[in-house]
Design a protein around this motif. Structure first.
Motif, PDB file in Angstrom:
ATOM      1  N   LYS A   1       0.833  -1.308   0.062  1.00  0.00           N
ATOM      2  CA  LYS A   1      -0.041  -0.090  -0.010  1.00  0.00           C
ATOM      3  C   LYS A   1       0.871   1.321  -0.230  1.00  0.00           C
ATOM      4  CE  LYS A   1      -3.845  -2.267   2.469  1.00  0.00           C
ATOM      5  NZ  LYS A   1      -4.822  -2.024   3.529  1.00  0.00           N
ATOM      6  N   LEU A   2       1.776   1.266   0.663  1.00  0.00           N
ATOM      7  CA  LEU A   2       2.932   2.463   0.624  1.00  0.00           C
ATOM      8  C   LEU A   2       3.470   2.666  -0.603  1.00  0.00           C
ATOM      9  CD1 LEU A   2       4.402   1.732   4.224  1.00  0.00           C
ATOM     10  CD2 LEU A   2       2.625   3.418   3.596  1.00  0.00           C
ATOM     11  N   ALA A   3       3.668   1.437  -1.352  1.00  0.00           N
ATOM     12  CA  ALA A   3       4.215   1.646  -2.792  1.00  0.00           C
ATOM     13  C   ALA A   3       3.437   2.232  -3.539  1.00  0.00           C
ATOM     14  CB  ALA A   3       4.610   0.375  -3.252  1.00  0.00           C
ATOM     15  N   LEU A   4       2.185   2.156  -3.384  1.00  0.00           N
ATOM     16  CA  LEU A   4       1.166   2.882  -4.298  1.00  0.00           C
ATOM     17  C   LEU A   4       1.295   4.421  -4.038  1.00  0.00           C
ATOM     18  CD1 LEU A   4      -2.011   0.549  -3.646  1.00  0.00           C
ATOM     19  CD2 LEU A   4      -0.865   0.904  -5.969  1.00  0.00           C
ATOM     20  N   ALA A   5       1.213   5.020  -2.691  1.00  0.00           N
ATOM     21  CA  ALA A   5       1.458   6.340  -2.484  1.00  0.00           C
ATOM     22  C   ALA A   5       2.768   6.782  -3.125  1.00  0.00           C
ATOM     23  CB  ALA A   5       1.291   6.411  -0.949  1.00  0.00           C
ATOM     24  N   ARG A   6       3.968   5.965  -2.854  1.00  0.00           N
ATOM     25  CA  ARG A   6       5.010   6.609  -3.335  1.00  0.00           C
ATOM     26  C   ARG A   6       5.221   6.734  -4.827  1.00  0.00           C
ATOM     27  NH1 ARG A   6       6.955   2.954   0.268  1.00  0.00           N
ATOM     28  NH2 ARG A   6       7.442   1.255  -1.185  1.00  0.00           N
ATOM     29  N   GLY A   7       4.207   6.003  -5.621  1.00  0.00           N
ATOM     30  CA  GLY A   7       4.054   6.220  -7.109  1.00  0.00           C
ATOM     31  C   GLY A   7       3.328   7.525  -7.401  1.00  0.00           C
ATOM     32  N   ALA A   8       2.545   7.972  -6.359  1.00  0.00           N
ATOM     33  CA  ALA A   8       1.967   9.271  -6.662  1.00  0.00           C
ATOM     34  C   ALA A   8       2.707  10.555  -6.117  1.00  0.00           C
ATOM     35  CB  ALA A   8       0.279   9.466  -5.798  1.00  0.00           C
ATOM     36  N   LYS A   9       3.939  10.364  -5.639  1.00  0.00           N
ATOM     37  CA  LYS A   9       4.944  11.188  -5.249  1.00  0.00           C
ATOM     38  C   LYS A   9       4.681  11.672  -3.916  1.00  0.00           C
ATOM     39  CE  LYS A   9       6.305  13.259  -9.557  1.00  0.00           C
ATOM     40  NZ  LYS A   9       6.319  12.386 -10.552  1.00  0.00           N
ATOM     41  N   ILE A  10       4.223  10.395  -3.083  1.00  0.00           N
ATOM     42  CA  ILE A  10       4.006  10.726  -1.645  1.00  0.00           C
ATOM     43  C   ILE A  10       4.997  10.255  -0.777  1.00  0.00           C
ATOM     44  CG2 ILE A  10       2.204  10.379   0.217  1.00  0.00           C
ATOM     45  CD1 ILE A  10       0.134  10.594  -2.154  1.00  0.00           C
ATOM     46  N   THR A  11       5.657  10.905   0.194  1.00  0.00           N
ATOM     47  CA  THR A  11       6.450  10.288   0.919  1.00  0.00           C
ATOM     48  C   THR A  11       5.688   9.438   1.968  1.00  0.00           C
ATOM     49  OG1 THR A  11       7.748  12.491   0.803  1.00  0.00           O
ATOM     50  CG2 THR A  11       8.325  10.709   2.641  1.00  0.00           C
ATOM     51  N   THR A  12       6.364   8.124   2.114  1.00  0.00           N
ATOM     52  CA  THR A  12       5.811   7.404   3.250  1.00  0.00           C
ATOM     53  C   THR A  12       6.791   6.803   4.241  1.00  0.00           C
ATOM     54  OG1 THR A  12       6.670   5.403   1.713  1.00  0.00           O
ATOM     55  CG2 THR A  12       4.361   6.176   1.065  1.00  0.00           C
ATOM     56  N   LYS A  13       6.154   6.439   5.319  1.00  0.00           N
ATOM     57  CA  LYS A  13       6.821   5.796   6.458  1.00  0.00           C
ATOM     58  C   LYS A  13       6.127   4.591   6.834  1.00  0.00           C
ATOM     59  CE  LYS A  13       9.283   6.863  10.661  1.00  0.00           C
ATOM     60  NZ  LYS A  13      10.210   6.233  10.487  1.00  0.00           N
ATOM     61  N   ARG A  14       6.875   3.446   6.969  1.00  0.00           N
ATOM     62  CA  ARG A  14       6.407   2.291   7.555  1.00  0.00           C
ATOM     63  C   ARG A  14       6.541   2.097   8.974  1.00  0.00           C
ATOM     64  NH1 ARG A  14       7.371  -3.991   6.096  1.00  0.00           N
ATOM     65  NH2 ARG A  14       5.575  -4.817   6.966  1.00  0.00           N
ATOM     66  N   VAL A  15       5.299   1.953   9.499  1.00  0.00           N
ATOM     67  CA  VAL A  15       5.259   1.973  11.218  1.00  0.00           C
ATOM     68  C   VAL A  15       4.749   0.462  11.438  1.00  0.00           C
ATOM     69  CG1 VAL A  15       4.843   4.312  11.279  1.00  0.00           C
ATOM     70  CG2 VAL A  15       3.123   2.891  11.034  1.00  0.00           C
ATOM     71  N   ARG A  16       4.968   0.212  12.649  1.00  0.00           N
ATOM     72  CA  ARG A  16       4.416  -1.254  13.191  1.00  0.00           C
ATOM     73  C   ARG A  16       3.162  -1.023  13.746  1.00  0.00           C
ATOM     74  NH1 ARG A  16       9.795  -0.895  15.099  1.00  0.00           N
ATOM     75  NH2 ARG A  16       9.059  -0.523  17.116  1.00  0.00           N
ATOM     76  N   GLY A  17       2.734  -0.024  14.200  1.00  0.00           N
ATOM     77  CA  GLY A  17       1.387   0.238  14.778  1.00  0.00           C
ATOM     78  C   GLY A  17       1.421   0.175  16.240  1.00  0.00           C
ATOM     79  N   ASP A  18       2.588   0.046  16.598  1.00  0.00           N
ATOM     80  CA  ASP A  18       2.552  -0.215  18.531  1.00  0.00           C
ATOM     81  C   ASP A  18       3.392   0.947  18.972  1.00  0.00           C
ATOM     82  OD1 ASP A  18       5.175  -0.921  18.070  1.00  0.00           O
ATOM     83  OD2 ASP A  18       4.914  -2.995  18.010  1.00  0.00           O
ATOM     84  N   ALA A  19       3.480   0.743  20.467  1.00  0.00           N
ATOM     85  CA  ALA A  19       4.326   1.770  20.982  1.00  0.00           C
ATOM     86  C   ALA A  19       5.765   2.096  20.611  1.00  0.00           C
ATOM     87  CB  ALA A  19       4.579   1.648  22.519  1.00  0.00           C
ATOM     88  N   GLY A  20       6.434   1.052  19.923  1.00  0.00           N
ATOM     89  CA  GLY A  20       7.764   1.084  19.349  1.00  0.00           C
ATOM     90  C   GLY A  20       7.825   1.954  18.599  1.00  0.00           C
ATOM     91  N   ASP A  21       6.741   2.532  17.694  1.00  0.00           N
ATOM     92  CA  ASP A  21       7.012   3.547  16.693  1.00  0.00           C
ATOM     93  C   ASP A  21       7.221   4.873  17.364  1.00  0.00           C
ATOM     94  OD1 ASP A  21       6.140   1.998  14.404  1.00  0.00           O
ATOM     95  OD2 ASP A  21       4.171   2.055  14.757  1.00  0.00           O
ATOM     96  N   LEU A  22       7.149   5.040  18.609  1.00  0.00           N
ATOM     97  CA  LEU A  22       7.441   6.540  19.241  1.00  0.00           C
ATOM     98  C   LEU A  22       8.695   6.696  19.446  1.00  0.00           C
ATOM     99  CD1 LEU A  22       4.640   6.237  22.084  1.00  0.00           C
ATOM    100  CD2 LEU A  22       4.570   7.408  19.900  1.00  0.00           C
TER     101      LEU A  22
END
Length: 195
Positions: A171-192
């Motif tokens: 899904k993040l690759a789709l956004a990058r194709g539209a010139k949108i910066t992406t950041k992959r996160v795990r969705g837990d407290a470790g992302d902080l």
């Protein structure tokens, strides 16, 4: 043609306690116009349309409209019905009904497959009416689902930098194709603790 939205899936799980036919993303052809003049019928019958899903006070027959409708905010009507979501059968049927004021003509150059996305794209575009994006240099969109993807693309038309945060590489690759910066996160407290 009707699209399947995550809201439709949630309705099947009990969202809004809806008891009816779901479906709110659609493109269709007007078959009849009830209670209208011959000229109005001629203008609409046979036309391809998509529709706004919120049915407001005036269209519901209330002579005194709510405070939101008085302010021109029909989509936020206090007494609204919502196509396929709240108290009004939706598009997963051969026929559906909507007031004429909710219909938008679809140009011939737009395919049914593209036109079925009018409603979710309109929902994403709503952010530009709710927030003055031009006062910012960048925006963050949390989530990489379908609506988040559309919102990121809409924001990217107004801002030089949009960052989409999500958990799914594809899904993040789709956004990058539209010139949108992406950041992959795990969705837990470790992302902080990540930069």
């Amino acid at each position: 043609m009707a699209g399947i939205c995550n809201t439709d899936v949630e309705i099947l799980r009990g969202y809004h306690n809806f008891d009816g036919t779901p479906g709110h993303e659609f493109v269709g052809q007007v078959q009849d116009v009830a209670g209208a003049s011959a000229a109005l019928k001629k203008r609409w019958i046979g036309k391809r349309v998509a529709g706004e899903i919120n049915i407001a006070c005036r269209a519901l027959g209330f002579s005194a409209v709510c405070r939101f409708c008085r302010r021109g905010l029909r989509r936020h009507c206090e007494r609204r019905k919502v196509l396929g979501i709240v108290a009004h059968d939706g598009a997963f049927a051969e026929y559906l009904t909507l007031p004429l004021e909710n219909l938008h003509l679809i140009p011939d150059a737009i395919s049914d497959e593209a036109a079925v996305f009018v409603e979710p794209l309109a929902a994403a575009c709503e952010i530009l009416h709710q927030v003055n994006a031009k006062q910012f240099h960048e925006a963050a969109v949390l989530g990489d689902g379908k609506l988040a993807q559309l919102i990121a693309r809409v924001l990217r038309t107004a801002l030089p930098r949009v960052v989409l945060y999500g958990k799914h590489s594809q899904k993040l690759a789709l956004a990058r194709g539209a010139k949108i910066t992406t950041k992959r996160v795990r969705g837990d407290a470790g992302d902080l603790h990540t930069a």
